[in-house]
Structures are given as C-alpha cells and as structure tokens.
Design an enzyme around this catalytic site. Structure first.
Site, PDB file in Angstrom:
ATOM      1  N   LYS A 198     -16.544 -35.065  -6.973  1.00  0.00           N
ATOM      2  CA  LYS A 198     -16.774 -36.555  -6.651  1.00  0.00           C
ATOM      3  C   LYS A 198     -16.417 -36.266  -5.193  1.00  0.00           C
ATOM      4  CE  LYS A 198     -15.837 -41.495  -6.997  1.00  0.00           C
ATOM      5  NZ  LYS A 198     -15.028 -42.503  -7.817  1.00  0.00           N
ATOM      6  N   LYS A 250     -21.164 -36.133  -8.375  1.00  0.00           N
ATOM      7  CA  LYS A 250     -21.529 -37.558  -7.632  1.00  0.00           C
ATOM      8  C   LYS A 250     -21.238 -37.657  -6.508  1.00  0.00           C
ATOM      9  CE  LYS A 250     -19.907 -42.248  -8.045  1.00  0.00           C
ATOM     10  NZ  LYS A 250     -18.946 -43.201  -8.842  1.00  0.00           N
TER      11      LYS A 250
END
Length: 331
Positions: A198, A250
């Site tokens: 992330k 992400k």
C-alpha cells in the site's frame, strides 16, 4: 512479385466472437468487490462530490446495498465506517456498537452467504488525528501499541459477522497480530486480506472526502515509497509468512508493475484496489467529453486483471457486473 505477410495476427480480431475466443484474460462479476461507505447519524444516502455516482450510506440502507450487489453477482463488499465522534485512540473501532461493527452485522444478515462481507481494519477513520495507528508521545505512530488495538478490532469485526478482514494500516506485524487474536478468540475461519503493498499515494484524495478524514500531515513513515517495487514484493511475502490468506496492491494502475511482480511470487490470491483517484479521473474526464467513459472503465479493469489481479476492488463493481452479465465487451 508482391511479398505478403506469412503471419496475419489480425485474423483473430475481426469479429466480437473471435475476440472473445482469443482473449487471454477475462473478468467475471465474482472477481469484483464494491467498497461501501457507512456514515453514522445520517438518514439518507449522501453523494460524494469528488466521486460522482458514489455515496455515503446510512446504516438503514446497507441491506439494500447488499441486495443490489448480490443480485449483480459480485464477490463481495468492503465496508468503511464514518463515525460521528472520533478520539485519539479510535475507540469506535473496537466498540461493538460502533458504526462499522453495526454495519458489518447488518450486511452479514442481509448477505446470507450470497456474497462476502469484508471490513476495513484500520484506525484512520476513527482517530481524531487521522493516522492509521496510535500516536506516541513524540507524535510518531506507535507500531506495536497499534497492533494490540488491531487485534481487538479483528475480533470485534469477526464477532459482528465479517468474512474477510482488510488489514490496511501498514503496521509491521499486523497480520501476525490479528491472526493470533482471531485464532485465540475462536475465529480461525475468518480470512485476512493484507494490504501488503500500500503506497503513500496522491490517488487517495477523493477517498479522504468519503471518510471525512481528519489527517494532518502524511503517512509516509508507514505507507510505501512510490519509488520502490522490490519492497512491495517483500511486504507481500512477509504477510504471507505471517498468515495472510490474500495480499493486496494499492493503488492499482500506477503500480501495475508491482502487481505483476507480486502475482509472480505469491502462492496466495492477489487482489488490487482501483482507488478513488483512479475512479474520479475517469469519471471527471468522461464528464468533460475527453474520453469514452465505458471503454475507459473496461480498459482500466482489464489492465489490472492482465497485470495479475485475481480480484479487483472497484467503485464500478455493480455497474460492470451488469455489463458482464449482459455479454458486453469491456474495451
């Protein structure tokens, strides 16, 4: 004498039926997950200005959201809570009567096994400082103290009925801590989705409108440096070793290379999150007449799938599922 090509690769592109037959990658509704925002204290759904077509929902609307998603055949919903009150330790995240845990319970009853109920496991929506963990005296995020709260959150969400917990806080050791907490509390069956790679990304901007983020500063001390790709693979491998059932990259489109690398190395499913900024760029560009909206949506999703995503979290999940069920070409 004219020399003609010996290979005519265009032959398999001539008709929609040939293109479907020759397609290397496919997308089906069950590979899509819809992020859902539940806001405490509202009585009707409120549109999010920066994300056309996306709303914050009241608790009473969640059963209808689940019914619509299940009817479309998508794989699940990921629930984010927007509480009325926040504090320094994010106490609403572990409170059984907190908005997120109540929403999980409503969704689980409505879903009745028709789709998976997934819950965001992070403190940023519940803290008044907007960080993903507890703060130490010097203002830094205290990794290990945060892990204890994450374990409590995991048990609370599992008890509410979540099938999958989305660990999005990027604390070192979060998978091991939550797995241990779940197993000790009798929730060994609950799956962990680790947001492993992330990145500290500008593409989260509209999401922070959606959850009414109170963040001051940034999250660069715990979210990943956009310059690093090998580190993203290492994060995923560490999470797998700690017991993650699924790993995540992400955002999706700016990090397709990382997604491909993680997919090549992972022995568990790999998911990707097409984040709010990716969504908003396409919606606003299409509204300005700059791009073909439907083709851009389809192409973006196929690109994420081609890079190695087994499942995609996307705000277009229900709409695209209807396209797929109708046999529509995505791009």
């Amino acid at each position: 004498m004219t020399s003609f090509p010996t290979r005519r690769l265009r032959r398999l592109r001539g008709t929609p039926a040939l293109r479907r037959l020759a397609a290397e990658h496919h997308l089906v509704p069950s590979q899509l997950v819809l992020p859902v925002f539940v806001k405490e204290g509202i009585t009707s759904s409120q549109p999010i200005a920066s994300m056309p077509g996306v709303s914050q929902h009241p608790l009473d609307a969640i059963a209808d959201v689940v019914d619509e998603a299940a009817a479309a055949g998508i794989g699940g919903i990921m629930i984010f809570g927007v509480p009325a009150v926040r504090d320094a330790v994010g106490s609403g995240a572990t409170d059984p009567d907190g908005i997120l845990n109540r929403a999980i319970a409503v969704a689980a009853r409505a879903a009745a096994g028709r789709l998976t109920v997934q819950a965001d496991l992070c403190l940023d929506e519940f803290t008044d400082h907007g960080h993903c963990g507890l703060l130490a005296a010097d203002g830094s995020v205290d990794n290990d103290a945060t892990l204890e709260v994450y374990a409590e959150m995991g048990v609370a969400q599992a008890r509410a009925g979540a099938d999958v917990l989305g660990l999005s806080g990027m604390m070192d050791g979060q998978v091991a801590a939550v797995r241990a907490g779940l197993d000790a509390a009798g929730f060994a069956h609950v799956a962990i989705l680790a947001y492993s790679a992330k990145y500290a990304s500008a593409f989260y901007g509209p999401f922070r409108d959606a959850v009414e983020s109170t963040l001051q500063g940034d999250r660069r001390t715990y979210q990943m440096d956009p310059a690093n790709a090998r580190e993203g693979v290492e994060e995923a491998l560490v999470d797998i070793a700690e017991g993650a059932d699924v790993v995540m990259v992400k955002p999706a489109m700016p990090y397709l290379d990382v997604l491909a690398r993680v997919s090549d190395r992972s022995n568990v499913p790999v998911w990707a999150y097409q984040v709010s900024g990716e969504y908003a760029m396409i919606e606003h560009a299409a509204a300005a007449g700059l791009i073909d909206r439907e083709r851009a949506i389809g192409e973006s999703l196929l690109g994420i799938r081609r890079a190695g995503a087994d499942v995609i979290l996307t705000y277009w999940a229900v709409e695209v599922a209807h396209w797929l069920r109708a046999g529509k070409e995505l791009a």
